[in-house]
Motif scaffolding. Sequence first.
Motif, PDB file in Angstrom:
ATOM      1  N   SER A  43     -19.405 -22.380  18.471  1.00 42.52           N
ATOM      2  CA  SER A  43     -17.956 -22.621  18.392  1.00 42.52           C
ATOM      3  C   SER A  43     -17.216 -21.319  18.076  1.00 42.52           C
ATOM      4  O   SER A  43     -16.082 -21.126  18.538  1.00 42.52           O
ATOM      5  N   THR A  44     -17.864 -20.412  17.328  1.00 39.41           N
ATOM      6  CA  THR A  44     -17.241 -19.103  17.094  1.00 39.41           C
ATOM      7  C   THR A  44     -17.083 -18.369  18.429  1.00 39.41           C
ATOM      8  O   THR A  44     -16.040 -17.747  18.704  1.00 39.41           O
ATOM      9  N   LYS A  45     -18.125 -18.493  19.258  1.00 35.94           N
ATOM     10  CA  LYS A  45     -18.074 -17.828  20.564  1.00 35.94           C
ATOM     11  C   LYS A  45     -16.931 -18.403  21.412  1.00 35.94           C
ATOM     12  O   LYS A  45     -16.186 -17.659  22.060  1.00 35.94           O
ATOM     13  N   MET A  46     -16.786 -19.742  21.362  1.00 33.42           N
ATOM     14  CA  MET A  46     -15.709 -20.392  22.131  1.00 33.42           C
ATOM     15  C   MET A  46     -14.331 -19.888  21.677  1.00 33.42           C
ATOM     16  O   MET A  46     -13.456 -19.590  22.506  1.00 33.42           O
ATOM     17  N   SER A  47     -14.158 -19.799  20.348  1.00 27.96           N
ATOM     18  CA  SER A  47     -12.857 -19.341  19.821  1.00 27.96           C
ATOM     19  C   SER A  47     -12.572 -17.920  20.274  1.00 27.96           C
ATOM     20  O   SER A  47     -11.444 -17.597  20.688  1.00 27.96           O
ATOM     21  N   LEU A  48     -13.590 -17.086  20.222  1.00 27.29           N
ATOM     22  CA  LEU A  48     -13.407 -15.684  20.627  1.00 27.29           C
ATOM     23  C   LEU A  48     -13.075 -15.585  22.105  1.00 27.29           C
ATOM     24  O   LEU A  48     -12.213 -14.802  22.517  1.00 27.29           O
ATOM     25  N   THR A  49     -13.771 -16.423  22.909  1.00 26.25           N
ATOM     26  CA  THR A  49     -13.508 -16.405  24.354  1.00 26.25           C
ATOM     27  C   THR A  49     -12.053 -16.830  24.602  1.00 26.25           C
ATOM     28  O   THR A  49     -11.383 -16.274  25.490  1.00 26.25           O
ATOM     29  N   ALA A  50     -11.569 -17.825  23.835  1.00 26.06           N
ATOM     30  CA  ALA A  50     -10.181 -18.282  23.971  1.00 26.06           C
ATOM     31  C   ALA A  50      -9.211 -17.158  23.627  1.00 26.06           C
ATOM     32  O   ALA A  50      -8.198 -16.950  24.312  1.00 26.06           O
ATOM     33  N   LEU A  51      -9.562 -16.405  22.575  1.00 27.44           N
ATOM     34  CA  LEU A  51      -8.718 -15.292  22.130  1.00 27.44           C
ATOM     35  C   LEU A  51      -8.591 -14.233  23.221  1.00 27.44           C
ATOM     36  O   LEU A  51      -7.555 -13.599  23.387  1.00 27.44           O
ATOM     37  N   LYS A  52      -9.685 -14.095  23.987  1.00 23.07           N
ATOM     38  CA  LYS A  52      -9.726 -13.063  25.035  1.00 23.07           C
ATOM     39  C   LYS A  52      -8.708 -13.319  26.148  1.00 23.07           C
ATOM     40  O   LYS A  52      -8.300 -12.412  26.871  1.00 23.07           O
ATOM     41  N   LYS A  53      -8.338 -14.649  26.282  1.00 26.00           N
ATOM     42  CA  LYS A  53      -7.410 -14.999  27.365  1.00 26.00           C
ATOM     43  C   LYS A  53      -6.024 -14.407  27.114  1.00 26.00           C
ATOM     44  O   LYS A  53      -5.248 -14.201  28.039  1.00 26.00           O
ATOM     45  N   ASP A  54      -5.697 -14.196  25.803  1.00 24.35           N
ATOM     46  CA  ASP A  54      -4.394 -13.595  25.467  1.00 24.35           C
ATOM     47  C   ASP A  54      -4.372 -12.124  25.850  1.00 24.35           C
ATOM     48  O   ASP A  54      -5.423 -11.498  25.999  1.00 24.35           O
ATOM     49  N   GLU A  55      -3.111 -11.643  26.021  1.00 24.26           N
ATOM     50  CA  GLU A  55      -2.957 -10.201  26.280  1.00 24.26           C
ATOM     51  C   GLU A  55      -3.321  -9.439  25.019  1.00 24.26           C
ATOM     52  O   GLU A  55      -2.739  -9.662  23.962  1.00 24.26           O
ATOM     53  N   LEU A  56      -4.363  -8.615  25.093  1.00 22.26           N
ATOM     54  CA  LEU A  56      -4.770  -7.860  23.900  1.00 22.26           C
ATOM     55  C   LEU A  56      -4.669  -6.370  24.190  1.00 22.26           C
ATOM     56  O   LEU A  56      -4.817  -5.953  25.350  1.00 22.26           O
ATOM     57  N   SER A  57      -4.459  -5.624  23.150  1.00 23.25           N
ATOM     58  CA  SER A  57      -4.469  -4.174  23.348  1.00 23.25           C
ATOM     59  C   SER A  57      -5.902  -3.755  23.687  1.00 23.25           C
ATOM     60  O   SER A  57      -6.855  -4.487  23.398  1.00 23.25           O
ATOM     61  N   GLN A  58      -6.045  -2.610  24.298  1.00 20.93           N
ATOM     62  CA  GLN A  58      -7.370  -2.119  24.684  1.00 20.93           C
ATOM     63  C   GLN A  58      -8.330  -2.098  23.487  1.00 20.93           C
ATOM     64  O   GLN A  58      -9.489  -2.533  23.568  1.00 20.93           O
ATOM     65  N   TYR A  59      -7.770  -1.651  22.333  1.00 18.92           N
ATOM     66  CA  TYR A  59      -8.578  -1.521  21.115  1.00 18.92           C
ATOM     67  C   TYR A  59      -9.113  -2.895  20.671  1.00 18.92           C
ATOM     68  O   TYR A  59     -10.302  -3.073  20.454  1.00 18.92           O
TER      69      TYR A  59
END
Length: 320
Positions: free
Chosen positions: A136-152
């Motif tokens: 479930s931690t992996k799922m949450s992180l994958t969801a976070l990745k969908k947002d626009e994130l800075s390169q860092y």
Amino acid sequence: MVLKILLLLSIILQLIAVLTAIKLTKITKFNFSWMLFTIALTSMAFMRCGEYLQLVGDKNMKLPTDFFVWLGATTSVCFAVGVFFVKKIFNNITISNHIKAQTEKRILSAILSTEEKERWRFSKELHDGLGPLLSSTKMSLTALKKDELSQYNNDIVNNTLYVLEEAIRSLREVSNNLSPHTLTDFGLARATQNFINRSTKGSDIEIKFSTNLKKERFDTEVEVILYRVICELINNSLKHAQCSNITLKLFYENSIIFINYKDDGKGFNPQAVMDVGMGLSNINSRISSLKGQCEIVSSPDNGMYTNITVDISNNERGKI
Ligand SMILES: Nc1ncnc2c1ncn2[C@@H]1O[C@H](COP(=O)(O)OP(=O)(O)O)[C@@H](O)[C@H]1O
Ligand SMILES: [Mg+2]
């Protein structure tokens, strides 16, 4: 003079023998034979005393012949009957040795099955407890990745995902090593094949595995023990033998499971290495807990060969 000394000596020795026989009577829980031997030895000592008295006393003094006849007859009867009762002691020794061996096997079997149960519990705890948390931690992180994130931030998330995937993979591996799910779900042949695939990945060593087992299932204890034995044999060959070929045959016929294992490595002296590690002695004790036979043949430069047979009709629970 010499005769007198000899008679005295025999009286003393016979009295010591009487004391020993009395002690053995107690030790053997008042076995009849030792009581009879005590009587026989005592009457022999009396006979020697009579003879001694005749020798040292008045030359005209004569002990009644009846005295010697009675003692002689008592001695013979007690010895003869006593020997029959000694047989009972040996029978009891054989029975108690058998009971001891059975008890040792039962203790060993209990230790092995407790160990396996603990491994299974621990493996389930890891698989069903920690596994879903990581997923479930992996799922949450994958969801976070969908947002626009800075390169860092994106790099950090990617790195965390990579580490998480590694953790999930290694958790699965640890859990599987503790208690192989393939063994529980699909049986000995499939679990063995899986283990072979995993252990020879990226190695030059070839393992030729043949079996006539299809969907046959045996009691969990039988399967787990044989699986552990096979794993130890393969691990030993990979670790110590410097071999290039391994042959493993796993056959089941007329309620007997046969395991033939061979490697073409550097070999060893089985007697000399029994105390080196626990692996080989564990193989022997595991197979003997199944009332099976295990023969390990090897000598330096001649590889090693193992022949194992387990008659599952000898075990309380066999094929299921
Ligand atoms: N297949 C093999 N080929 C060569 N040597 C072996 C093999 N199997 C066992 N041995 C030798 O026997 C020793 C004892 O093996 P084992 O009881 O399994 O303990 P461990 O594997 O922990 O050393 C090993 O250290 C090794 O020297
Ligand atoms: Mg070993």
